[in-house]
Scaffold this motif. Structure first.
Motif: not given
Length: 359
Positions: A16-25
């Motif tokens: 699934g999607k990670s917190f870190f990657d979504e935070f960066i996006r």
């Protein structure tokens, strides 16, 4: 819409999607962020400080340390971050001393309007260690009313908090000087073993006299021990620079080809176990031209946690600072003793490493 975010960590294999990657996006899509978290680590402070010019303007609320306490390193780091934020017109850091706030909420704004929020179990500390082996669950929210409610709570926290430069702890928490490698055992993907004194002694006595090396520890400003200070490339659609995801603990040793060419030194692509003078064992390898890049395998933080952790615990450097020749001189060692032994493990040779202060 509400979307579940989580890492993919064995044995809970959930893609699934990670917190870190979504935070960066989301940060790239924002011109302002409001971040509130229970705790903040030295690595998280370092991450924010390193990426300050690449992040949008933000305000930061820390909810637990105001009552539970800071270590001196945490407090000094947050004060330093805040000074940079104020100087660059990037926002302000706050500490709650009216109540313990354990919520983790991150709201993202564009043109003064919030358009997304992340809420869940992830402290801001994860920003400084995105590969931490710790399973968190968060929600990505884009429902306007829910976002409005989240922002309202965050603003209430900020309104009853103090600016960090106006918060003065009466005392600091004295941290446990446990090995930084020990702290990584349960959060790293690499195999890290604590070996008994007998195993250390056996490795030391199995050293081959013909294959001993004193590796100079380079202190170039943006490589080797200070590789984290090298700039990333590219950037997001915001036009800001690329957000660096690496921890201050990450490092490698750049070894001179006058050493790598010597008999007994590993050749390019070799992997090997190391046993250290203070009782740790992990896998390292050499890569690059002339086998010059000496690194820990699977997780570049492990070698750094071992080397830099000892510098930290000796008091010659503070978390986030560059390692200099003066740092090593204060520690009493400017080289790492590295020697091949007659021992093997799981088909790999074993080398002995020593970075003790009395060498």
């Amino acid at each position: 819409m509400i979307e579940l975010l989580h890492p993919d960590i064995r044995p809970i294999n959930k893609v699934g999607k990670s917190f870190f990657d979504e935070f960066i996006r989301l940060s790239y899509d924002s011109d302002y962020m409001l971040m509130t978290s229970g705790y903040i680590s030295e690595d998280a402070v370092f991450f924010l400080k390193q990426n300050l010019e690449n992040l949008p303007k933000f305000d930061l609320g820390v909810g637990m340390h105001g009552i539970e306490g800071f270590t001196k390193s945490q407090y000094d780091g947050l004060v330093g971050l805040n000074a940079d934020m104020v100087e660059g017109d990037k926002g302000m850091s706050y500490v709650s001393d009216a109540l313990k706030f354990h919520g983790k909420a991150y709201s993202f704004f564009k043109n003064d309007k919030p358009f997304a929020a992340l809420i869940g179990s992830t402290n801001i500390s994860i920003l400084g260690d995105k590969d931490k082996r710790q399973f968190e669950i968060d929600l990505l929210i884009d429902d306007p009313q829910v976002i409005k409610n989240v922002v309202s709570i965050q603003k209430d926290l900020i309104s009853c908090s103090k600016e960090i430069d106006k918060f003065f702890p009466s005392k600091f928490i004295v941290p446990n000087k446990e090995s930084y490698v020990a702290k990584m055992q349960n959060v790293s993907h690499a195999t890290i073993e604590n070996v008994p004194a007998e195993a250390v002694s056996a490795a030391k006595h199995a050293v081959m006299n013909a294959f001993k090396f004193n590796l100079r520890l380079p202190c170039e400003p943006k490589s080797s021990l200070n590789v984290i200070f090298g700039r990333g490339r590219g950037g997001g659609e915001s036009g800001r620079g690329k957000i660096t995801k690496r921890s201050w603990l990450e490092c490698e040793i750049i070894v001179s080809n006058s050493v790598t060419a010597l008999p007994g030194y590993p050749v390019k692509g070799d992997k090997f176990w190391v046993i250290t003078d203070d009782g740790w064992s992990f896998v390292c390898g050499v890569q690059g031209d002339y086998a010059k890049n000496f690194r820990s395998q699977d997780d570049l933080h492990v070698l750094g946690a071992w080397l830099k952790g000892r510098l930290l615990n000796s008091g010659v450097v503070e978390y986030g600072q560059r390692i200099t020749e003066e740092t090593l001189q204060a520690y009493g060692r400017e080289t790492l003793f590295f020697a091949k032994t007659e021992m093997t493990k799981n088909g790999l040779p074993i080398y002995y490493m020593d970075f003790s202060q009395n060498k």
